[in-house]
Design a protein around this motif. Structure first.
Motif, PDB file in Angstrom:
ATOM      1  N   MET A  50     -27.602 -32.978 -28.754  1.00  0.00           N
ATOM      2  CA  MET A  50     -28.487 -31.810 -28.808  1.00  0.00           C
ATOM      3  C   MET A  50     -27.706 -30.568 -29.243  1.00  0.00           C
ATOM      4  N   ILE A  51     -26.492 -30.428 -28.734  1.00  0.00           N
ATOM      5  CA  ILE A  51     -25.652 -29.307 -29.154  1.00  0.00           C
ATOM      6  C   ILE A  51     -25.434 -29.370 -30.654  1.00  0.00           C
ATOM      7  N   GLU A  60     -28.695 -27.095 -22.424  1.00  0.00           N
ATOM      8  CA  GLU A  60     -28.222 -26.449 -21.202  1.00  0.00           C
ATOM      9  C   GLU A  60     -29.291 -26.498 -20.115  1.00  0.00           C
ATOM     10  N   ASN A  61     -30.552 -26.331 -20.494  1.00  0.00           N
ATOM     11  CA  ASN A  61     -31.639 -26.444 -19.508  1.00  0.00           C
ATOM     12  C   ASN A  61     -31.676 -27.836 -18.898  1.00  0.00           C
ATOM     13  N   ARG A  62     -31.489 -28.857 -19.710  1.00  0.00           N
ATOM     14  CA  ARG A  62     -31.447 -30.229 -19.181  1.00  0.00           C
ATOM     15  C   ARG A  62     -30.254 -30.425 -18.260  1.00  0.00           C
ATOM     16  N   LEU A  63     -29.146 -29.803 -18.622  1.00  0.00           N
ATOM     17  CA  LEU A  63     -27.958 -29.879 -17.782  1.00  0.00           C
ATOM     18  C   LEU A  63     -28.239 -29.265 -16.412  1.00  0.00           C
ATOM     19  N   TYR A  64     -28.901 -28.116 -16.387  1.00  0.00           N
ATOM     20  CA  TYR A  64     -29.227 -27.471 -15.109  1.00  0.00           C
ATOM     21  C   TYR A  64     -30.142 -28.344 -14.264  1.00  0.00           C
ATOM     22  N   ASP A  65     -31.074 -29.055 -14.901  1.00  0.00           N
ATOM     23  CA  ASP A  65     -31.915 -30.000 -14.166  1.00  0.00           C
ATOM     24  C   ASP A  65     -31.063 -31.092 -13.538  1.00  0.00           C
ATOM     25  N   LEU A  75     -21.410 -32.715 -11.946  1.00  0.00           N
ATOM     26  CA  LEU A  75     -20.425 -31.653 -12.152  1.00  0.00           C
ATOM     27  C   LEU A  75     -19.463 -32.050 -13.260  1.00  0.00           C
ATOM     28  N   GLU A  76     -19.022 -33.278 -13.232  1.00  0.00           N
ATOM     29  CA  GLU A  76     -18.113 -33.763 -14.274  1.00  0.00           C
ATOM     30  C   GLU A  76     -18.787 -33.699 -15.643  1.00  0.00           C
ATOM     31  N   ILE A  77     -20.042 -34.115 -15.718  1.00  0.00           N
ATOM     32  CA  ILE A  77     -20.798 -34.033 -16.972  1.00  0.00           C
ATOM     33  C   ILE A  77     -20.901 -32.586 -17.424  1.00  0.00           C
ATOM     34  N   ALA A  78     -21.188 -31.683 -16.500  1.00  0.00           N
ATOM     35  CA  ALA A  78     -21.321 -30.265 -16.855  1.00  0.00           C
ATOM     36  C   ALA A  78     -20.019 -29.702 -17.402  1.00  0.00           C
ATOM     37  N   LEU A  79     -18.907 -30.058 -16.779  1.00  0.00           N
ATOM     38  CA  LEU A  79     -17.613 -29.563 -17.261  1.00  0.00           C
ATOM     39  C   LEU A  79     -17.315 -30.091 -18.667  1.00  0.00           C
ATOM     40  N   LEU A  80     -17.609 -31.353 -18.896  1.00  0.00           N
ATOM     41  CA  LEU A  80     -17.388 -31.927 -20.225  1.00  0.00           C
ATOM     42  C   LEU A  80     -18.335 -31.304 -21.249  1.00  0.00           C
ATOM     43  N   PHE A  81     -19.552 -31.018 -20.837  1.00  0.00           N
ATOM     44  CA  PHE A  81     -20.537 -30.349 -21.696  1.00  0.00           C
ATOM     45  C   PHE A  81     -19.998 -28.993 -22.156  1.00  0.00           C
ATOM     46  N   TYR A  82     -19.564 -28.176 -21.205  1.00  0.00           N
ATOM     47  CA  TYR A  82     -19.081 -26.839 -21.564  1.00  0.00           C
ATOM     48  C   TYR A  82     -17.751 -26.889 -22.313  1.00  0.00           C
ATOM     49  N   SER A  83     -16.941 -27.885 -22.031  1.00  0.00           N
ATOM     50  CA  SER A  83     -15.705 -28.049 -22.788  1.00  0.00           C
ATOM     51  C   SER A  83     -16.019 -28.335 -24.253  1.00  0.00           C
ATOM     52  N   TYR A  84     -16.961 -29.224 -24.481  1.00  0.00           N
ATOM     53  CA  TYR A  84     -17.382 -29.560 -25.844  1.00  0.00           C
ATOM     54  C   TYR A  84     -17.967 -28.326 -26.539  1.00  0.00           C
ATOM     55  N   LEU A  85     -18.814 -27.619 -25.827  1.00  0.00           N
ATOM     56  CA  LEU A  85     -19.438 -26.424 -26.384  1.00  0.00           C
ATOM     57  C   LEU A  85     -18.395 -25.350 -26.688  1.00  0.00           C
ATOM     58  N   ASN A  86     -17.403 -25.243 -25.836  1.00  0.00           N
ATOM     59  CA  ASN A  86     -16.340 -24.260 -26.027  1.00  0.00           C
ATOM     60  C   ASN A  86     -15.517 -24.540 -27.286  1.00  0.00           C
ATOM     61  N   ASP A  87     -15.472 -25.804 -27.706  1.00  0.00           N
ATOM     62  CA  ASP A  87     -14.723 -26.156 -28.912  1.00  0.00           C
ATOM     63  C   ASP A  87     -15.477 -25.819 -30.198  1.00  0.00           C
ATOM     64  N   LYS A  88     -16.737 -25.448 -30.084  1.00  0.00           N
ATOM     65  CA  LYS A  88     -17.515 -25.072 -31.267  1.00  0.00           C
ATOM     66  C   LYS A  88     -17.064 -23.694 -31.760  1.00  0.00           C
ATOM     67  N   LEU A 105     -20.743 -17.855 -18.555  1.00  0.00           N
ATOM     68  CA  LEU A 105     -21.776 -17.706 -17.524  1.00  0.00           C
ATOM     69  C   LEU A 105     -22.309 -19.064 -17.071  1.00  0.00           C
ATOM     70  N   GLY A 106     -22.452 -19.984 -18.001  1.00  0.00           N
ATOM     71  CA  GLY A 106     -22.920 -21.320 -17.657  1.00  0.00           C
ATOM     72  C   GLY A 106     -21.967 -22.016 -16.710  1.00  0.00           C
ATOM     73  N   ILE A 107     -20.679 -21.927 -16.998  1.00  0.00           N
ATOM     74  CA  ILE A 107     -19.682 -22.536 -16.116  1.00  0.00           C
ATOM     75  C   ILE A 107     -19.713 -21.865 -14.744  1.00  0.00           C
ATOM     76  N   GLU A 108     -19.818 -20.544 -14.750  1.00  0.00           N
ATOM     77  CA  GLU A 108     -19.887 -19.829 -13.474  1.00  0.00           C
ATOM     78  C   GLU A 108     -21.080 -20.312 -12.656  1.00  0.00           C
ATOM     79  N   ASN A 109     -22.232 -20.491 -13.289  1.00  0.00           N
ATOM     80  CA  ASN A 109     -23.426 -20.967 -12.585  1.00  0.00           C
ATOM     81  C   ASN A 109     -23.219 -22.365 -12.028  1.00  0.00           C
ATOM     82  N   VAL A 110     -22.638 -23.241 -12.822  1.00  0.00           N
ATOM     83  CA  VAL A 110     -22.427 -24.624 -12.393  1.00  0.00           C
ATOM     84  C   VAL A 110     -21.466 -24.680 -11.208  1.00  0.00           C
TER      85      VAL A 110
END
Length: 127
Positions: A50-51, A60-65, A75-88, A105-110
């Motif tokens: 999706m990214i 990100e909305n699906r991740l929050y769900d 939590l592990e999925i969320a960290l990997l998600f934001y790591s991948y997004l951070n590489d963009k 902000l997303g990482i802070e929320n998670v």
């Protein structure tokens, strides 16, 4: 540009630190292969697809769900998600109505959901 590189490095180091502390995973480049469970891998791969398709906010909305259950694997999925997004690139993020600040902000929320705010503050209070 320098500031964005700095922010990217801070996010990367925070993700690495949390992965090491909570999951005993020490890696330079966190990827989907770190997940053991096939279903978790598929979930993360779908979010990453999706990214890549430019649907970052929807992903990100699906991740929050997903993290509402407060399962450590989410939590592990969320960290990997934001790591991948951070590489963009900043250009990719901007083209898809997202920015580096939203990653932060997303990482802070998670991490807040999982009671790990103090760890995040160590890395994210500088910017």
């Amino acid at each position: 540009m320098f500031e964005q590189d700095y922010v990217m490095r801070l996010i990367k180091e925070m993700v690495r630190t949390i992965l090491k502390l909570l999951f005993n995973i020490d890696t330079e480049s966190p990827t989907v292969e770190l997940l053991d469970n096939k279903e978790e891998k598929e979930t993360l791969e779908n979010l990453l697809d999706m990214i890549d398709a430019g649907k970052i906010n929807e992903a990100e909305n699906r991740l929050y769900d997903l993290i509402r259950d407060m399962d450590m694997s989410s939590l592990e999925i969320a960290l990997l998600f934001y790591s991948y997004l951070n590489d963009k690139s900043d250009d990719f993020l901007e083209e898809n109505d997202f920015c580096r600040e939203e990653i932060k902000l997303g990482i802070e929320n998670v991490v807040d959901v999982f009671g790990l705010t103090s760890i995040a503050k160590i890395f994210l209070t500088d910017f």
